[in-house]
Design a protein around this motif. Structure first.
Motif, mmCIF file in Angstrom:
data_model
loop_
_atom_site.group_PDB
_atom_site.id
_atom_site.type_symbol
_atom_site.label_atom_id
_atom_site.label_comp_id
_atom_site.label_asym_id
_atom_site.label_seq_id
_atom_site.Cartn_x
_atom_site.Cartn_y
_atom_site.Cartn_z
ATOM 1 N N VAL A 101 0.828 -1.204 0.000
ATOM 2 C CA VAL A 101 0.000 0.000 0.000
ATOM 3 C C VAL A 101 0.864 1.256 0.000
ATOM 4 O O VAL A 101 0.596 2.223 -0.723
ATOM 5 C CB VAL A 101 -0.953 -0.022 1.205
ATOM 6 N N LEU A 102 1.921 1.256 0.801
ATOM 7 C CA LEU A 102 2.793 2.424 0.854
ATOM 8 C C LEU A 102 3.503 2.648 -0.479
ATOM 9 O O LEU A 102 3.679 3.791 -0.908
ATOM 10 C CB LEU A 102 3.821 2.251 1.972
ATOM 11 N N ARG A 103 3.911 1.562 -1.140
ATOM 12 C CA ARG A 103 4.537 1.720 -2.456
ATOM 13 C C ARG A 103 3.574 2.354 -3.454
ATOM 14 O O ARG A 103 3.950 3.209 -4.255
ATOM 15 C CB ARG A 103 5.030 0.368 -2.966
ATOM 16 N N ALA A 104 2.311 1.923 -3.405
ATOM 17 C CA ALA A 104 1.325 2.499 -4.322
ATOM 18 C C ALA A 104 1.056 3.969 -4.001
ATOM 19 O O ALA A 104 0.947 4.806 -4.905
ATOM 20 C CB ALA A 104 0.027 1.684 -4.252
ATOM 21 N N LEU A 105 0.949 4.284 -2.715
ATOM 22 C CA LEU A 105 0.655 5.657 -2.340
ATOM 23 C C LEU A 105 1.838 6.595 -2.614
ATOM 24 O O LEU A 105 1.647 7.769 -2.933
ATOM 25 C CB LEU A 105 0.273 5.724 -0.857
ATOM 26 N N ARG A 106 3.044 6.073 -2.467
ATOM 27 C CA ARG A 106 4.232 6.910 -2.611
ATOM 28 C C ARG A 106 4.814 6.878 -4.019
ATOM 29 O O ARG A 106 5.894 7.412 -4.259
ATOM 30 C CB ARG A 106 5.305 6.461 -1.623
ATOM 31 N N VAL B 121 4.617 -4.727 11.912
ATOM 32 C CA VAL B 121 5.340 -5.048 10.689
ATOM 33 C C VAL B 121 6.717 -5.574 11.077
ATOM 34 O O VAL B 121 7.268 -5.214 12.113
ATOM 35 C CB VAL B 121 5.484 -3.809 9.766
ATOM 36 N N ARG B 122 7.254 -6.426 10.233
ATOM 37 C CA ARG B 122 8.599 -6.940 10.484
ATOM 38 C C ARG B 122 9.611 -5.843 10.148
ATOM 39 O O ARG B 122 9.563 -5.264 9.054
ATOM 40 C CB ARG B 122 8.866 -8.176 9.627
ATOM 41 N N PRO B 123 10.536 -5.535 11.050
ATOM 42 C CA PRO B 123 11.463 -4.435 10.769
ATOM 43 C C PRO B 123 12.496 -4.758 9.692
ATOM 44 O O PRO B 123 12.999 -3.855 9.030
ATOM 45 C CB PRO B 123 12.135 -4.195 12.127
ATOM 46 N N ARG B 124 12.796 -6.042 9.496
ATOM 47 C CA ARG B 124 13.870 -6.385 8.560
ATOM 48 C C ARG B 124 13.594 -5.900 7.134
ATOM 49 O O ARG B 124 14.472 -5.263 6.522
ATOM 50 C CB ARG B 124 14.093 -7.893 8.585
ATOM 51 N N PRO B 125 12.408 -6.155 6.531
ATOM 52 C CA PRO B 125 12.173 -5.645 5.164
ATOM 53 C C PRO B 125 12.177 -4.125 5.078
ATOM 54 O O PRO B 125 12.424 -3.568 4.004
ATOM 55 C CB PRO B 125 10.788 -6.215 4.813
ATOM 56 N N VAL B 126 11.916 -3.453 6.191
ATOM 57 C CA VAL B 126 11.899 -1.992 6.181
ATOM 58 C C VAL B 126 13.307 -1.416 6.315
ATOM 59 O O VAL B 126 13.644 -0.407 5.684
ATOM 60 C CB VAL B 126 10.997 -1.461 7.317
ATOM 61 N N LEU B 127 14.160 -2.053 7.116
ATOM 62 C CA LEU B 127 15.463 -1.486 7.455
ATOM 63 C C LEU B 127 16.574 -1.905 6.492
ATOM 64 O O LEU B 127 17.534 -1.145 6.299
ATOM 65 C CB LEU B 127 15.842 -1.877 8.885
ATOM 66 N N ARG B 128 16.471 -3.117 5.916
ATOM 67 C CA ARG B 128 17.558 -3.588 5.043
ATOM 68 C C ARG B 128 17.844 -2.647 3.879
ATOM 69 O O ARG B 128 19.018 -2.394 3.554
ATOM 70 C CB ARG B 128 17.245 -4.981 4.519
ATOM 71 N N PRO B 129 16.818 -2.106 3.195
ATOM 72 C CA PRO B 129 17.150 -1.200 2.080
ATOM 73 C C PRO B 129 17.976 0.007 2.483
ATOM 74 O O PRO B 129 18.815 0.476 1.692
ATOM 75 C CB PRO B 129 15.768 -0.790 1.549
ATOM 76 N N TRP B 130 17.773 0.498 3.698
ATOM 77 C CA TRP B 130 18.554 1.654 4.136
ATOM 78 C C TRP B 130 20.003 1.285 4.378
ATOM 79 O O TRP B 130 20.911 2.098 4.132
ATOM 80 C CB TRP B 130 17.935 2.254 5.396
ATOM 81 N N PHE B 131 20.250 0.063 4.834
ATOM 82 C CA PHE B 131 21.632 -0.389 4.992
ATOM 83 C C PHE B 131 22.323 -0.483 3.643
ATOM 84 O O PHE B 131 23.461 -0.003 3.474
ATOM 85 C CB PHE B 131 21.655 -1.733 5.716
#
Length: 561
Positions: free
Chosen positions: A25-30, A124-134
């Motif tokens: 949903v966030l990908r679609a909205l953003r 939400v699982r933090p890993r899919p959210v945080l890995r891209p920033w690393f």
């Protein structure tokens, strides 16, 4: 607060996990924002590549073209090979040090505040959210390494006649692996308070080691290499393994270069795997704190409040810690101000340490200016005076604190302008002590009477620092002042921001360069007279600037700046 979040996280079950749906949903909205952001990033990347091509690629192509027509650049090859072992170790260690220092206040995993304050607070699982920033931090860190590797390829191809593919391949090992290792080390510091404590404790020693390696590299170019020490440095860690890899295709190759390159690659891959797993385990309170700090620094930079950004970083990374030191209180009232300034500097020994460290390259540059001539001597003298100014500027922090909020001076019986002039006394005394030590070291190594120029330079440089300390609120209006050739007023703002050293350093460089080249005592009186005149002019300027600060601080005066 933390316990409540832990309890909430413990109550989540797999049925509550809406990670994939929420991210979709966030990908679609953003999507529109992401497209605009992509265009901005693409334009910035285009400008960066264009600058690199214009200022690096085209001149390099011209040099290779001249070499194909018979120009010989191999005369610089022995100097380059002599500088590489210690020089690459110094650059590599400095890269890792900067990365771990970044982990003290920001770190490689810092999502936006919206993500930390809202998204990660949901199930939400933090890993899919945080890995891209690393991995974004890894990419940003690898880009300068790629540029440096290409520069190394050009230098080796011109001066040592190494094949360009081989030179690029071996230089890429260090240019990519060291920044990536630094990012992984920064993540460790970001996630571990114990590692952060060790970094704060070891930073002064690591900085000394970087300066020692740089000094050894300069001595090797001057014809005084220490071969056994260079071998120890090359095998001391990843910063040395990068040097072994870069030397591998050259005539100065050290046995074991391929093994060191393999060690560098294996350690980098292992560190990336472990860091990728650890990126998703960072605590939410820590991420919130780092996101707020990063947002504050970015806001200060956007409004050109450079000191505010510096203080924010220092406070978050623990650089503002004070040591309990006591000085006997003076019995004379006129000594109280100097007692406060001295006590303030003694309680922040990091500033005194930085002043000492910055004095070392200033002395080395002065020695180099003595051995060169013409424009090169003047340019090296400018660099030496710049380091001298940075050294004495560390001692002017009490004056800068006074101008951060002029209400602090309400205790003083002196007018504010007179008070600021008195703040120059302690930095001048301490600067003279450091300069005397540097002059004594230069004389012990065979330097002539020109070594006393270090003492002569202190008063005008302290006065230049005082001019900068009294500049007041940021003059952002200068950024938009029209120029005859068009563009922004960045030059006007830079001239206002660094007005003191911008005047003192070039003016002092002319007589000081002549005195260093002559090396005789006859040039000292003229240099002293010029330095004294510059100091008096700058002190008068600082007094005039300081006299305007109380009026500017009154309500309604900020908008007039």
């Amino acid at each position: 607060m933390v316990e409540a979040e832990d309890v909430t996280a413990a109550e989540w079950t797999e049925d509550d996990d809406w990670t994939d749906e929420a991210l979709a949903v966030l990908r679609a909205l953003r999507a529109p924002h992401r497209r605009n952001r992509f265009k901005q990033i693409a334009f910035a990347l285009y400008c960066t590549v264009l600058i690199l091509v214009i200022w690096g690629g085209i001149p390099s192509f011209g040099l290779f073209l001249h070499a194909s027509l018979g120009a010989d650049y191999t005369g610089h090859g022995p100097d380059l090979l002599a500088a590489m072992p210690s020089g690459i170790a110094a650059v590599g260690l400095a890269t890792v040090l900067l990365a771990v220092r970044d982990g003290l206040w920001r770190g490689p995993v810092v999502p936006p505040r919206a993500t930390t304050d809202w998204l990660l607070a949901h199930p939400v699982r933090p890993r899919p959210v945080l890995r891209p920033w690393f991995w974004l931090s890894c990419g940003l860190a690898a880009f300068p390494g790629l540029v440096i590797a290409v520069g190394g390829m050009v230098a080796l191809g011109l001066t040592v006649r190494v094949g360009l593919p081989a030179a690029l391949g071996w230089c890429l090992l260090g240019g990519l692996c060291l920044p990536l290792l630094g990012v992984c080390a920064g993540l460790l510091v970001q996630s571990s308070p114990r590692a952060a404590r060790w970094v704060r404790r070891l930073t002064p020693y690591a900085t000394l080691l970087v300066l020692a390696l740089a000094t050894q590299s300069a001595l090797a170019v001057a014809g005084h290499p220490v071969r056994w020490l260079e071998k120890v440095e090359l095998w001391s860690g990843p910063w040395g393994w990068a040097g072994l890899a870069a030397l591998a295709p050259t005539p100065a190759a050290v046995p074991g270069g391929a093994f060191a390159a393999a060690l560098l690659v294996v350690s980098t891959v292992a560190a990336l795997v472990l860091a990728d797993r650890a990126a998703g385990t960072l605590a939410l309170p820590l991420l919130r704190e780092r996101a707020r700090t990063a947002a504050g620094v970015l806001a200060a930079l956007r409004t050109v409040e450079l000191r505010a950004a510096k203080l924010t970083v220092a406070g978050a990374s623990g650089n503002g810690r004070q040591v309990r030191v006591r000085l006997p209180a003076p019995r004379q009232r006129w000594l109280i101000l100097y007692w406060r300034d001295a006590l303030s500097l003694l309680r922040t020994p990091a500033r005194l340490g930085r002043a000492v460290l910055l004095t070392v390259p200033a002395v080395l540059c002065a020695v180099l200016a003595h051995d060169t001539g013409g424009v090169v001597s003047w340019a090296v003298t400018v660099v030496a005076l710049a380091f001298d100014y940075l050294a004495v500027a560390q001692l002017l922090e009490p004056a800068r604190i006074e101008t951060d909020d002029v209400r602090r001076a309400s205790w003083s019986p002196y007018p504010f302008a007179s008070l600021m002039l008195r703040h120059a006394v302690v930095p001048t005394v301490l600067g003279l002590v450091l300069a005397a030590a540097g002059s004594a070291a230069a004389l012990a190594l065979g330097g002539g009477p020109a070594a006393w120029l270090a003492l002569i330079a202190v008063p005008p440089l302290v006065a230049a620092g005082l001019v900068n300390a009294c500049r007041g609120a940021a003059r952002r209006d200068l950024l938009y002042r029209p120029q005859p050739a068009g563009g922004t007023g960045l030059a006007f703002f830079a001239a206002w921001y660094a007005a003191g050293p911008a005047v003192a350093v070039p003016v002092l460089a002319l007589p000081f360069s002549a005195a260093l080249r002559s090396g005789s005592a006859g040039s000292l009186p003229q240099s002293s007279a010029i330095a004294l005149t510059v100091a008096l002019v700058l002190l008068q300027w600082a007094q005039g600037r300081a006299g305007k600060l109380p009026a500017q601080a009154r309500p309604g005066a900020v908008g007039q700046l």
